[in-house]
Write a protein that holds these residues in place. Structure first.
Motif, PDB file in Angstrom:
ATOM      1  N   ASP A  22       2.649   6.143  -7.135  1.00 29.75           N
ATOM      2  CA  ASP A  22       1.336   7.035  -7.721  1.00 29.75           C
ATOM      3  C   ASP A  22       1.796   8.197  -7.759  1.00 29.75           C
ATOM      4  O   ASP A  22       1.667   9.327  -8.742  1.00 29.75           O
ATOM      5  CB  ASP A  22       0.135   6.747  -6.956  1.00 29.75           C
ATOM      6  N   SER A  23       2.438   8.831  -6.739  1.00 30.82           N
ATOM      7  CA  SER A  23       3.126  10.268  -6.568  1.00 30.82           C
ATOM      8  C   SER A  23       4.085  10.605  -7.708  1.00 30.82           C
ATOM      9  O   SER A  23       3.933  11.654  -7.891  1.00 30.82           O
ATOM     10  CB  SER A  23       3.574  10.549  -5.328  1.00 30.82           C
ATOM     11  N   ALA A  52       0.759  -1.244   0.209  1.00 30.79           N
ATOM     12  CA  ALA A  52      -0.009   0.002   0.104  1.00 30.79           C
ATOM     13  C   ALA A  52       0.912   1.309   0.057  1.00 30.79           C
ATOM     14  O   ALA A  52       0.712   2.274  -0.622  1.00 30.79           O
ATOM     15  CB  ALA A  52      -0.937  -0.023   1.297  1.00 30.79           C
ATOM     16  N   ASP A  53       1.888   1.275   0.886  1.00 30.01           N
ATOM     17  CA  ASP A  53       2.837   2.485   0.952  1.00 30.01           C
ATOM     18  C   ASP A  53       3.499   2.582  -0.352  1.00 30.01           C
ATOM     19  O   ASP A  53       3.915   3.581  -1.066  1.00 30.01           O
ATOM     20  CB  ASP A  53       3.728   2.218   1.879  1.00 30.01           C
ATOM     21  N   LYS A  79       2.690   1.450  -3.309  1.00 24.65           N
ATOM     22  CA  LYS A  79       1.707   2.019  -4.443  1.00 24.65           C
ATOM     23  C   LYS A  79       1.545   3.718  -4.249  1.00 24.65           C
ATOM     24  O   LYS A  79       1.514   4.292  -5.248  1.00 24.65           O
ATOM     25  CB  LYS A  79       0.288   1.493  -4.384  1.00 24.65           C
ATOM     26  N   SER A  80       1.271   4.189  -3.201  1.00 29.69           N
ATOM     27  CA  SER A  80       1.263   5.482  -3.032  1.00 29.69           C
ATOM     28  C   SER A  80       2.384   6.352  -3.492  1.00 29.69           C
ATOM     29  O   SER A  80       2.464   7.458  -4.068  1.00 29.69           O
ATOM     30  CB  SER A  80       0.762   5.983  -1.603  1.00 29.69           C
TER      31      SER A  80
END
Length: 292
Positions: free
Chosen positions: A209-210, A202-203, A205-206
């Motif tokens: 994405d950023s 989850a970390d 992916k963010s």
């Protein structure tokens, strides 16, 4: 009064004993092997197109078991092509085991191994000091991002080293697995040393994405049989608890209230499922393939 709890990462011998117990009681390597067999061929399908040499960088390659499986898939896809396989691994004992494994493995005549006994930061600093910016066709970072101080910067740096057709493979625990639930609640008690931090897909992916990076995510279902953790005084159970909490002798040194809360948490459906009288901790991982 200072807590007698001590980070498992400060004692390499204790860490590897707990790690070996974890591997013996988990399906982690089987799950990774299945990914390498079924999914990796598509990931590497174009990394060596038109090349006479394929350059691979293993970051945190450990004892090389998964590395050699990856190499076998690349050899199968590009038969006879020369391969440079560089390994960044800070633990001398792991490098020794890796070298022994290579010596016992056949069909590696076309592979040149170079080991760098250094951390990710030492490697990056050395490359910058030598003004080297070697590009790689395939970079993999398997279960190692927990041990870097700045995850976004580390991903950025190694992503910048990819060739035009290259791929960066990251494997970490899944954002939906038991680790995330356990560490979200109790990580502040376990984090006894600045040697590690908790990171899930989850970390990652963010972060990706950023940064606007393109990637594909594959879930790798896996579990750890932690039934023995609930048997008072069981040696394997104690080692598994040490590994799950990253704490030396957790069952003996943790405050009784913390121990009882953690044991209760481990039984919850967010962490584990009960099957055939066993308690199976959700050890699902995510493989994230990042494009150049």
């Amino acid at each position: 009064m200072a807590s007698p709890m001590r980070s498992l990462l400060t004692d390499p011998a204790a860490y590897f004993q707990a790690f070996r117990c974890f591997l013996a009681n988990s399906t982690e390597h089987q799950s990774m092997q299945e990914f390498m067999e079924k999914q990796l061929p598509a990931v590497i399908a174009s990394i060596g197109n038109g090349k006479s040499t394929i350059n691979i960088l293993s970051v945190g390659g450990g004892a090389g078991e998964i590395d050699l499986l990856i190499l076998s898939k690349i050899q199968a896809r590009y038969p006879g092509v020369a391969i440079n396989n560089d390994v960044v691994e800070p633990n001398a004992n792991q490098i020794l085991k890796y070298k022994e494994r290579v010596a016992e493995t056949s069909n590696l005549e076309n592979v040149k191994f170079t080991w760098h006994e250094e951390t990710v930061y030492e490697y990056e600093s050395r490359m910058n000091a030598e003004k080297k910016s070697k590009k790689w066709d395939f970079i993999h970072m398997i279960q190692m991002l927990y041990y870097v101080k700045d995850v976004p910067a580390t991903i950025r740096y190694f992503h910048s080293l990819l060739e035009a057709q290259g791929k960066l493979l990251i494997i970490v625990v899944s954002g939906t697995g038991g680790w995330r639930s356990l560490w979200k609640k109790y990580g502040s008690y376990f984090r006894l040393h600045n040697l590690s931090l908790f990171v899930s897909s989850a970390d990652i992916k963010s972060i990706l994405d950023s940064a606007g990076l393109k990637y594909h995510l594959h879930e790798l279902p896996s579990y750890i049989d932690i039934t023995s953790c609930f048997i008072e005084g069981n040696k394997d159970g104690e080692l598994l608890l040490d590994f799950l909490t990253e704490t030396c002798d957790f069952s003996k040194t943790a405050p009784p209230e913390l121990k009882s809360q953690v044991m209760e948490e481990l039984r919850k459906p967010e962490c584990s499922e009960k099957r055939d009288g066993k308690v199976l901790f959700n050890n699902t991982m995510s493989a994230i393939v990042i494009e150049p």
